[in-house]
Design an enzyme around this catalytic site. Structure first.
Site, PDB file in Angstrom:
ATOM      1  N   HIS A  28     -40.272  -6.539 -36.051  1.00 13.67           N
ATOM      2  CA  HIS A  28     -40.302  -5.696 -34.855  1.00 13.67           C
ATOM      3  C   HIS A  28     -38.887  -5.197 -34.572  1.00 13.67           C
ATOM      4  CE1 HIS A  28     -40.694  -4.262 -30.854  1.00 13.67           C
ATOM      5  NE2 HIS A  28     -40.109  -5.297 -30.303  1.00 13.67           N
ATOM      6  N   CYS A  72     -45.067  -6.121 -27.684  1.00 15.01           N
ATOM      7  CA  CYS A  72     -44.449  -5.740 -28.960  1.00 15.01           C
ATOM      8  C   CYS A  72     -45.083  -6.470 -30.142  1.00 15.01           C
ATOM      9  CB  CYS A  72     -42.955  -6.006 -28.915  1.00 15.01           C
ATOM     10  SG  CYS A  72     -42.136  -5.058 -27.625  1.00 15.01           S
ATOM     11  N   ASN A 103     -36.608   0.814 -29.605  1.00 14.87           N
ATOM     12  CA  ASN A 103     -37.735  -0.122 -29.579  1.00 14.87           C
ATOM     13  C   ASN A 103     -38.982   0.616 -29.065  1.00 14.87           C
ATOM     14  OD1 ASN A 103     -39.613  -2.089 -28.948  1.00 14.87           O
ATOM     15  ND2 ASN A 103     -38.139  -3.472 -27.974  1.00 14.87           N
TER      16      ASN A 103
HETATM   17  O1  UT7 Z   1     -39.262  -5.835 -27.686  1.00 15.26           O
HETATM   18  C1  UT7 Z   1     -39.378  -7.022 -26.963  1.00 15.26           C
HETATM   19  C2  UT7 Z   1     -38.365  -7.982 -27.385  1.00 15.26           C
HETATM   20  N1  UT7 Z   1     -37.096  -7.640 -26.807  1.00 15.26           N
HETATM   21  C3  UT7 Z   1     -35.989  -8.109 -27.341  1.00 15.26           C
HETATM   22  O2  UT7 Z   1     -36.032  -8.761 -28.355  1.00 15.26           O
HETATM   23  C4  UT7 Z   1     -34.682  -7.849 -26.635  1.00 15.26           C
HETATM   24  C5  UT7 Z   1     -33.800  -9.059 -26.779  1.00 15.26           C
HETATM   25  N2  UT7 Z   1     -32.545  -8.945 -26.067  1.00 15.26           N
HETATM   26  C6  UT7 Z   1     -31.541  -8.099 -26.483  1.00 15.26           C
HETATM   27  O3  UT7 Z   1     -31.727  -7.348 -27.421  1.00 15.26           O
HETATM   28  C7  UT7 Z   1     -30.215  -8.169 -25.781  1.00 15.26           C
HETATM   29  O4  UT7 Z   1     -30.186  -9.288 -24.927  1.00 15.26           O
HETATM   30  C8  UT7 Z   1     -29.869  -6.889 -24.955  1.00 15.26           C
HETATM   31  C9  UT7 Z   1     -29.589  -5.754 -25.900  1.00 15.26           C
HETATM   32  C10 UT7 Z   1     -31.031  -6.536 -24.051  1.00 15.26           C
HETATM   33  C11 UT7 Z   1     -28.623  -7.124 -24.112  1.00 15.26           C
HETATM   34  O5  UT7 Z   1     -27.535  -7.509 -24.952  1.00 15.26           O
HETATM   35  P1  UT7 Z   1     -26.646  -8.784 -24.571  1.00 15.26           P
HETATM   36  O6  UT7 Z   1     -25.599  -8.863 -25.587  1.00 15.26           O
HETATM   37  O7  UT7 Z   1     -27.587  -9.945 -24.441  1.00 15.26           O
HETATM   38  O8  UT7 Z   1     -26.031  -8.361 -23.193  1.00 15.26           O
HETATM   39  P2  UT7 Z   1     -26.106  -9.135 -21.804  1.00 15.26           P
HETATM   40  O9  UT7 Z   1     -27.438  -8.994 -21.187  1.00 15.26           O
HETATM   41  O10 UT7 Z   1     -25.538 -10.519 -21.986  1.00 15.26           O
HETATM   42  O11 UT7 Z   1     -25.072  -8.299 -20.947  1.00 15.26           O
HETATM   43  C12 UT7 Z   1     -23.658  -8.326 -21.257  1.00 15.26           C
HETATM   44  C13 UT7 Z   1     -22.969  -7.375 -20.309  1.00 15.26           C
HETATM   45  C14 UT7 Z   1     -23.349  -7.560 -18.844  1.00 15.26           C
HETATM   46  O12 UT7 Z   1     -22.203  -7.316 -18.070  1.00 15.26           O
HETATM   47  P3  UT7 Z   1     -21.376  -8.527 -17.427  1.00 15.26           P
HETATM   48  O13 UT7 Z   1     -22.360  -9.242 -16.549  1.00 15.26           O
HETATM   49  O14 UT7 Z   1     -20.917  -9.354 -18.584  1.00 15.26           O
HETATM   50  O15 UT7 Z   1     -20.278  -7.837 -16.688  1.00 15.26           O
HETATM   51  C15 UT7 Z   1     -24.348  -6.471 -18.609  1.00 15.26           C
HETATM   52  O16 UT7 Z   1     -24.390  -6.057 -17.259  1.00 15.26           O
HETATM   53  O17 UT7 Z   1     -23.340  -6.040 -20.654  1.00 15.26           O
HETATM   54  C16 UT7 Z   1     -23.796  -5.377 -19.461  1.00 15.26           C
HETATM   55  N3  UT7 Z   1     -24.787  -4.393 -19.870  1.00 15.26           N
HETATM   56  C17 UT7 Z   1     -24.465  -3.154 -20.244  1.00 15.26           C
HETATM   57  N4  UT7 Z   1     -23.279  -2.525 -20.340  1.00 15.26           N
HETATM   58  C18 UT7 Z   1     -23.288  -1.251 -20.761  1.00 15.26           C
HETATM   59  C19 UT7 Z   1     -26.134  -4.547 -19.962  1.00 15.26           C
HETATM   60  N5  UT7 Z   1     -26.691  -3.401 -20.377  1.00 15.26           N
HETATM   61  C20 UT7 Z   1     -25.681  -2.526 -20.561  1.00 15.26           C
HETATM   62  C21 UT7 Z   1     -25.617  -1.197 -20.978  1.00 15.26           C
HETATM   63  N6  UT7 Z   1     -24.410  -0.598 -21.078  1.00 15.26           N
HETATM   64  N7  UT7 Z   1     -26.727  -0.481 -21.332  1.00 15.26           N
END
Ligand code: UT7
Length: 357
Positions: A268, A125, A298
């Site tokens: 980005h 990215c 993205n």
């Molecule tokens: O382009 C390269 C650079 N990339 C980035 O900068 C991405 C950076 N990271 C992010 O943007 C975020 O971390 C994400 C959007 C990927 C995830 O958001 P988050 O608030 O960090 O969520 P998380 O990974 O802490 O997950 C929270 C919960 C989990 O469930 P439990 O374990 O709390 O029960 C996940 O399993 O959300 C769940 N989850 C979802 N639920 C519904 C993860 N993905 C999804 C989904 N729909 N699509």
């Protein structure tokens, strides 16, 4: 031709870099959050509230990195009023090439850019920013006068469509800018810093799949192939909100500018929460933060030029405006630059965005 027109080899008084045109291209197919809810256990509400993404475009039959990059490049060349055979250099930033040996030469051929050397650059990215700086170095060294820098990715090829943690994030697309040698005191690349940290590489991977193959004759080799994208989202998120403000502060200092003097924050497009956190750190008002996450998600190396072109064409970014930009992602890689937009004023009609289906 733009007013920066120069002879094929630049003399010492033309070692500045002018950003003189932009373009973009998007695939036809639009996939909404609700469409994805039918595939994996997710919801429009979760995706919007955690990322700001509402939909994404995905490349379908007949669309590829080559076709998107070529369309974006044509739009950028038209914008600057250039013919393809005036180009000296084409750099295609991509992590999802049509050919691992290089996709840029396909774009060169499709454009008819007979004089240009063309190669791929991979920095995920951050790729567009790394490619922009690389092209600028050729121009500053005097060995190239006119460069085309493209960011294009088709990560839908490499997404695990059963993994809700990643499949909701990415879209496909391409963006491009053209750079031209100009007088040093008009240089549009006011400052840049690029960074890598391979020790944190495992946070975000599109890694080679280790599979052995016994070759008749008694030796064993690995077979080609890749695992789908895997990401530790929380770690990458923490990395972005920690490192991006640091590197942005450094380039602003290098350019002898304060954040309030910059017209636009162009980050980005990975997550609206990252954009908001960085803007808050620099006290940049939300209306000065460029975002199209809602429409495209993205698009990896494409996000920055795609967003820039959209804002140029709709008149938000005007000639002379300053942009603080930052790319970040797998590698881990990141960087920032302060850029001035010197291209033509908005024309509106020359975009390469097809209607969605
Ligand atoms: O382009 C390269 C650079 N990339 C980035 O900068 C991405 C950076 N990271 C992010 O943007 C975020 O971390 C994400 C959007 C990927 C995830 O958001 P988050 O608030 O960090 O969520 P998380 O990974 O802490 O997950 C929270 C919960 C989990 O469930 P439990 O374990 O709390 O029960 C996940 O399993 O959300 C769940 N989850 C979802 N639920 C519904 C993860 N993905 C999804 C989904 N729909 N699509």
């Amino acid at each position: 031709m733009s007013e920066h027109t120069v002879s094929p080899r630049s003399p010492a008084d033309l070692r500045g870099v002018a950003v003189v045109g932009s373009g973009r291209a998007l695939p036809r197919t639009r996939v909404s959050n609700d469409d994805l809810s039918a595939l994996v256990d997710t919801s429009d509400d979760w995706i919007r509230s955690r990322t700001g993404i509402g939909a994404r475009r995905l490349a379908g039959p007949g669309e590829s990195v080559t076709t998107m990059a070529t369309e974006a490049a044509r739009a950028a060349l038209n914008h600057a009023g250039w013919d393809a055979d005036q180009l000296d250099l084409i750099i295609l930033a991509t992590s999802s090439p049509d050919d691992l040996f290089g996709t840029a030469p396909r774009v060169q051929a499709a454009l008819g850019a007979h004089q240009a050397v063309a190669f791929d650059l991979t920095a995920a990215c951050s790729g567009f920013l790394f490619a922009l700086v690389t092209a600028a170095q050729y121009i500053r060294a005097g060995s190239m006068c006119r460069a085309l820098v493209i960011g294009a990715d088709q990560l839908s090829r490499w997404v695990d469509w059963t993994d809700r943690r990643t499949c909701v994030l990415f879209g496909d697309g391409a963006g491009a800018v053209v750079l031209e040698a100009c007088a040093p005191d008009r240089d549009d690349l006011l400052a840049f810093r690029l960074r890598s940290d391979g020790s944190r590489q495992a946070c975000l991977t599109l890694a080679h799949r280790e599979r052995l193959r016994d070759v008749q004759g008694g030796f064993t080799t690995e077979e080609g192939g890749f695992h789908p994208i895997a990401m530790n989202g929380q770690e990458v998120y923490k990395f972005a909100v920690r490192e991006v403000p640091i590197v942005l502060a450094q380039v602003l200092r290098d350019a002898d500018l304060e954040a309030r003097q910059v017209d636009w924050l162009l980050l980005h497009q990975a997550n609206q929460r990252i954009l908001d956190a960085v803007a808050e750190r620099f006290s940049v008002a939300p209306e000065r933060v460029l975002s199209n996450l809602e429409s495209y998600g993205n698009t990896s190396a494409a996000t920055i030029p795609l967003m820039l072109d959209e804002a140029v064409r709709d008149g938000r970014v005007q000639p002379g405006h300053l942009l603080a930009t930052s790319g970040f992602g797998a590698g881990l890689s990141w960087g920032a630059a302060v850029l001035r937009w010197s291209g033509p004023p908005p024309s509106g009609s020359a975009t390469a965005e097809p209607p969605s289906t």
